[in-house]
Design a protein around this motif. Structure first.
Motif, PDB file in Angstrom:
ATOM      1  N   THR A   1       0.822  -1.216   0.000  1.00  0.00           N
ATOM      2  CA  THR A   1       0.000   0.000   0.000  1.00  0.00           C
ATOM      3  C   THR A   1       0.855   1.263   0.000  1.00  0.00           C
ATOM      4  O   THR A   1       0.340   2.346  -0.202  1.00  0.00           O
ATOM      5  CB  THR A   1      -0.930   0.032   1.230  1.00  0.00           C
TER       6      THR A   1
ATOM      7  N   ASP B   1      -5.017   7.167  -3.464  1.00  0.00           N
ATOM      8  CA  ASP B   1      -5.994   6.278  -2.840  1.00  0.00           C
ATOM      9  C   ASP B   1      -7.260   6.304  -3.677  1.00  0.00           C
ATOM     10  O   ASP B   1      -7.752   7.372  -4.045  1.00  0.00           O
ATOM     11  CB  ASP B   1      -6.301   6.723  -1.409  1.00  0.00           C
TER      12      ASP B   1
ATOM     13  N   GLY C   1      -8.553   0.670  -3.747  1.00  0.00           N
ATOM     14  CA  GLY C   1      -7.258   0.530  -3.092  1.00  0.00           C
ATOM     15  C   GLY C   1      -6.257   1.477  -3.717  1.00  0.00           C
ATOM     16  O   GLY C   1      -6.609   2.314  -4.551  1.00  0.00           O
ATOM     17  N   PRO C   2      -4.982   1.359  -3.343  1.00  0.00           N
ATOM     18  CA  PRO C   2      -3.973   2.277  -3.868  1.00  0.00           C
ATOM     19  C   PRO C   2      -3.763   2.082  -5.375  1.00  0.00           C
ATOM     20  O   PRO C   2      -3.847   0.978  -5.890  1.00  0.00           O
ATOM     21  CB  PRO C   2      -2.713   1.923  -3.081  1.00  0.00           C
TER      22      PRO C   2
END
Length: 187
Positions: free
Chosen positions: A56, A85, A89-90
């Motif tokens: 992440t 973000d 998700g990232p």
């Protein structure tokens, strides 16, 4: 160093001739980009299986992308990666002069999706214009900016040294400043 007309002329000519290729590149790509002509990409998508939890952080995602690219004999992009973000998700975005990369959550658990966008010739030059090339080209572009300033300065100084062009140069410079200020204010 004396700044007589002959010295100014030689300096003007040498610098102008040296930066002519990069001047044309910036002029053509800038004009085309203004009208929405940016070049194209050849896009491919590659699932990347994760052997560890989904990274992440930027460093973890960059390491994952770098390894995935190396497995495909591709160099990483020359620009700077960034992570956003998103609801999924990232998302890693990494732009360069030859390729753009994105890495995002895949459709299956334990998988991410690597998208590789290879630039065509025009897009490659547009990307260089947008400062996504490597450090060497960024230094070259910075030197070009200085050289362009010197070309303009030496041209004006030569013209000011000739009485028959002095008033024309002063009126042109004043008009240029006025038009610039007006367009900045209305833009």
């Amino acid at each position: 160093m004396s700044f007589d007309r002959t010295t100014l002329l030689k300096l003007h000519l040498v610098i102008a001739a040296f930066v002519l290729p990069v001047t044309l590149m910036f002029a053509v790509t800038g004009a085309l980009y203004t009208w929405g002509v940016k070049g194209d990409y050849a896009t491919s998508k590659h699932p990347v299986k994760l052997e560890a939890p989904t990274p992440t952080d930027k460093d973890g995602m960059v390491a994952l992308v770098t390894a995935a690219l190396a497995a495909r004999d591709l160099a990483p992009p020359t620009g700077t990666p960034s992570v956003k973000d998103t609801p999924k998700g990232p998302l890693l975005e990494w732009t360069g002069s030859q390729r753009d990369i994105t890495l995002e959550a895949g459709e299956q658990p334990g998988e991410m999706l690597l998208t590789v966008k290879e630039t065509d010739a025009l897009r490659h030059f547009v990307q260089l214009h947008k400062a996504t090339g490597g450090a060497a080209f960024k230094v070259y572009a910075g030197l070009f900016a200085v050289a362009l300033g010197l070309i303009l300065l030496t041209g004006v100084l030569m013209a000011l040294q000739m009485p028959k062009y002095r008033q024309l140069v002063l009126v042109s410079a004043g008009t240029g400043i006025a038009v610039f200020v007006l367009l900045v204010l209305v833009a």
